[in-house]
Write a protein that holds these residues in place. Structure first.
Motif, PDB file in Angstrom:
ATOM      1  N   UNK A  33      94.885   9.699 -82.252  1.00 58.88           N
ATOM      2  CA  UNK A  33      96.151   9.344 -81.555  1.00 58.88           C
ATOM      3  C   UNK A  33      95.955   8.901 -80.117  1.00 58.88           C
ATOM      4  N   UNK A  34      97.555   8.559 -79.465  1.00 55.95           N
ATOM      5  CA  UNK A  34      96.842   7.753 -78.935  1.00 55.95           C
ATOM      6  C   UNK A  34      96.152   8.346 -77.542  1.00 55.95           C
ATOM      7  N   UNK A  35      96.657  10.049 -77.343  1.00 57.78           N
ATOM      8  CA  UNK A  35      96.234  10.162 -75.961  1.00 57.78           C
ATOM      9  C   UNK A  35      94.296  10.377 -76.133  1.00 57.78           C
ATOM     10  N   UNK A  36      94.025   9.912 -77.606  1.00 58.80           N
ATOM     11  CA  UNK A  36      92.373   9.440 -77.152  1.00 58.80           C
ATOM     12  C   UNK A  36      92.039   7.895 -76.606  1.00 58.80           C
ATOM     13  N   UNK A  37      93.420   7.193 -76.604  1.00 62.37           N
ATOM     14  CA  UNK A  37      92.742   5.586 -76.102  1.00 62.37           C
ATOM     15  C   UNK A  37      93.537   5.967 -74.688  1.00 62.37           C
ATOM     16  N   UNK A  38      93.318   6.086 -74.374  1.00 60.12           N
ATOM     17  CA  UNK A  38      93.599   6.772 -72.706  1.00 60.12           C
ATOM     18  C   UNK A  38      92.731   5.854 -71.739  1.00 60.12           C
ATOM     19  N   UNK A  39      91.618   5.592 -72.057  1.00 58.91           N
ATOM     20  CA  UNK A  39      90.587   5.018 -71.328  1.00 58.91           C
ATOM     21  C   UNK A  39      90.381   3.007 -71.777  1.00 58.91           C
ATOM     22  N   UNK A  40      90.906   3.226 -73.132  1.00 58.76           N
ATOM     23  CA  UNK A  40      90.357   1.659 -73.519  1.00 58.76           C
ATOM     24  C   UNK A  40      92.576   0.792 -73.072  1.00 58.76           C
ATOM     25  N   UNK A  41      93.252   1.858 -72.693  1.00 53.53           N
ATOM     26  CA  UNK A  41      94.404   1.737 -72.225  1.00 53.53           C
ATOM     27  C   UNK A  41      94.382   0.934 -71.142  1.00 53.53           C
ATOM     28  N   UNK A  42      94.004   1.865 -70.219  1.00 51.60           N
ATOM     29  CA  UNK A  42      93.883   1.750 -68.594  1.00 51.60           C
ATOM     30  C   UNK A  42      92.999   0.866 -68.116  1.00 51.60           C
ATOM     31  N   UNK A  43      91.850   0.500 -69.279  1.00 50.73           N
ATOM     32  CA  UNK A  43      91.398  -0.910 -69.081  1.00 50.73           C
ATOM     33  C   UNK A  43      91.407  -2.319 -69.463  1.00 50.73           C
ATOM     34  N   UNK A  44      92.929  -2.096 -70.707  1.00 52.70           N
ATOM     35  CA  UNK A  44      92.910  -3.654 -70.748  1.00 52.70           C
ATOM     36  C   UNK A  44      94.524  -3.584 -70.523  1.00 52.70           C
ATOM     37  N   UNK A  45      94.777  -2.714 -70.656  1.00 54.21           N
ATOM     38  CA  UNK A  45      96.783  -2.355 -70.510  1.00 54.21           C
ATOM     39  C   UNK A  45      97.801  -2.455 -72.032  1.00 54.21           C
ATOM     40  N   UNK A  46      96.602  -2.590 -72.750  1.00 56.84           N
ATOM     41  CA  UNK A  46      96.850  -2.610 -74.161  1.00 56.84           C
ATOM     42  C   UNK A  46      98.291  -0.825 -74.494  1.00 56.84           C
ATOM     43  N   UNK A  47      99.155  -0.895 -75.482  1.00 55.38           N
ATOM     44  CA  UNK A  47      99.777   0.126 -75.113  1.00 55.38           C
ATOM     45  C   UNK A  47      99.577   1.113 -76.176  1.00 55.38           C
ATOM     46  N   UNK A  48      98.694   2.444 -76.177  1.00 53.68           N
ATOM     47  CA  UNK A  48      98.075   3.004 -77.142  1.00 53.68           C
ATOM     48  C   UNK A  48      99.567   3.982 -78.151  1.00 53.68           C
ATOM     49  N   UNK A  49      99.335   4.293 -79.703  1.00 54.31           N
ATOM     50  CA  UNK A  49     100.764   4.556 -80.005  1.00 54.31           C
ATOM     51  C   UNK A  49     100.164   4.857 -81.415  1.00 54.31           C
ATOM     52  N   UNK A  50     100.691   6.207 -82.121  1.00 55.57           N
ATOM     53  CA  UNK A  50     100.545   6.083 -83.402  1.00 55.57           C
ATOM     54  C   UNK A  50     100.695   5.468 -84.140  1.00 55.57           C
ATOM     55  N   UNK A  51      99.324   5.492 -85.681  1.00 55.37           N
ATOM     56  CA  UNK A  51      99.722   4.411 -86.222  1.00 55.37           C
ATOM     57  C   UNK A  51      99.818   4.069 -87.454  1.00 55.37           C
ATOM     58  N   UNK A  52     101.845   5.085 -87.760  1.00 59.64           N
ATOM     59  CA  UNK A  52     102.716   4.757 -87.637  1.00 59.64           C
ATOM     60  C   UNK A  52     103.365   3.537 -87.113  1.00 59.64           C
ATOM     61  N   UNK A  53     103.251   3.382 -85.663  1.00 61.46           N
ATOM     62  CA  UNK A  53     104.266   3.120 -84.531  1.00 61.46           C
ATOM     63  C   UNK A  53     103.407   1.545 -84.711  1.00 61.46           C
ATOM     64  N   UNK A  54     102.050   1.429 -85.185  1.00 64.51           N
ATOM     65  CA  UNK A  54     101.809   0.433 -84.393  1.00 64.51           C
ATOM     66  C   UNK A  54     102.099  -0.803 -84.377  1.00 64.51           C
ATOM     67  N   UNK A  55     102.397  -1.041 -86.188  1.00 59.74           N
ATOM     68  CA  UNK A  55     102.680  -2.446 -86.267  1.00 59.74           C
ATOM     69  C   UNK A  55     104.059  -2.968 -85.867  1.00 59.74           C
ATOM     70  N   UNK A  56     105.252  -1.835 -85.319  1.00 61.07           N
ATOM     71  CA  UNK A  56     106.820  -1.836 -84.930  1.00 61.07           C
ATOM     72  C   UNK A  56     106.801  -3.260 -83.927  1.00 61.07           C
ATOM     73  N   UNK A  57     107.675  -4.565 -84.352  1.00 59.26           N
ATOM     74  CA  UNK A  57     108.116  -5.747 -84.113  1.00 59.26           C
ATOM     75  C   UNK A  57     107.094  -6.166 -83.708  1.00 59.26           C
ATOM     76  N   UNK A  58     105.742  -6.046 -84.581  1.00 62.07           N
ATOM     77  CA  UNK A  58     104.529  -6.971 -84.128  1.00 62.07           C
ATOM     78  C   UNK A  58     104.536  -8.574 -85.045  1.00 62.07           C
ATOM     79  N   UNK A  59     103.833  -9.677 -84.460  1.00 58.00           N
ATOM     80  CA  UNK A  59     104.381 -10.512 -85.318  1.00 58.00           C
ATOM     81  C   UNK A  59     102.650 -10.578 -86.125  1.00 58.00           C
ATOM     82  N   UNK A  60     101.527 -10.316 -86.010  1.00 57.00           N
ATOM     83  CA  UNK A  60     100.451 -10.274 -86.294  1.00 57.00           C
ATOM     84  C   UNK A  60      99.958  -8.272 -86.151  1.00 57.00           C
ATOM     85  N   UNK A  61      98.769  -8.101 -87.441  1.00 57.32           N
ATOM     86  CA  UNK A  61      98.678  -6.723 -87.224  1.00 57.32           C
ATOM     87  C   UNK A  61      97.416  -6.523 -87.476  1.00 57.32           C
TER      88      UNK A  61
END
Length: 219
Positions: A33-61
């Motif tokens: 779940x995305x709540x467990x990715x808070x540290x990585x998100x804060x470090x990188x600026x990436x958006x933590x999401x659920x697996x089912x939402x990760x590919x939404x609109x993505x050009x590369x998965x």
């Protein structure tokens, strides 16, 4: 580019770090779940999401999960990806971890073909023999004699070009390793697996691979 990363282990986490640093819009997911990715998100600026939402609109998965977890990924995982999206498979079959997969061991299916069938989408095999720390520590500019090369296999030539360009942007050369049927040449136990070398050495290692699965990587 908009990039979705499914799996936040060593490879997924370090790709998140590098790709965000290069300015890409990265969404990252794991099985907890995305709540467990808070540290990585804060470090990188990436958006933590659920697996089912990760590919939404993505050009590369990037799918970077243990093989045993591939059948457990959400149905329709790639339905929301951009048209023509490139899907990178970084996975390897380790029977001691994944359990015995008969289609790979008995039918001779390549690991990425097995993954591709579960995902219902063509994949590009890359990063499967790359040390995660090298993604952070070994980038070099084009032409540098110490620049590492990575093998890249896949049937979709347009997607393969996208992935090779992305890898080159990350600071590594690439070698076309053929289609997914040929991707056994870079599976665990082959000469190129874990090889830290340049283009010519990678080509040589691919050519020297045996189609017989190494004993250490059989159940």
């Amino acid at each position: 580019m908009k990039i979705g990363i499914i799996g936040a282990g060593n490879i997924g986490g370090n790709l998140t770090r590098r790709l965000t640093a290069l300015g890409h819009d990265v969404a990252v997911a794991n099985s907890r779940g995305p709540e467990t990715l808070r540290e990585l998100a804060e470090e990188t600026g990436a958006t933590p999401v659920r697996a089912e939402d990760a590919a939404e609109g993505a050009q590369v998965v990037v799918v970077t999960v243990p093989l045993k977890a591939v059948p457990l990924l959400p149905d329709g995982l790639l339905d929301g990806a951009a048209e023509g999206a490139a899907v990178i498979d970084t996975g390897n079959y380790y029977p001691q971890r994944d359990g015995r997969i008969a289609a790979i061991e008995d039918e001779g299916l390549t690991e990425s073909r097995w993954t591709e069938r579960h995902l219902g989408h063509p994949v590009i095999k890359a990063f499967n023999g790359t040390y995660a720390q090298d993604i952070l520590e070994r980038p070099r500019p084009a032409g540098d004699p110490d620049r590492l090369a990575l093998p890249v296999a896949g049937d979709d030539e347009a997607a393969k070009r996208t992935v090779r360009a992305l890898i080159e942007e990350l600071g590594f050369d690439t070698v076309d390793a053929g289609g997914i049927t040929d991707s056994w040449r870079q599976q665990p136990g082959t000469p190129v697996y874990g090889l830290q070398a340049g283009v010519e050495a990678v080509r040589k290692a691919l050519a020297e691979a045996s189609s017989e699965r190494a004993a250490d990587f059989r159940a």
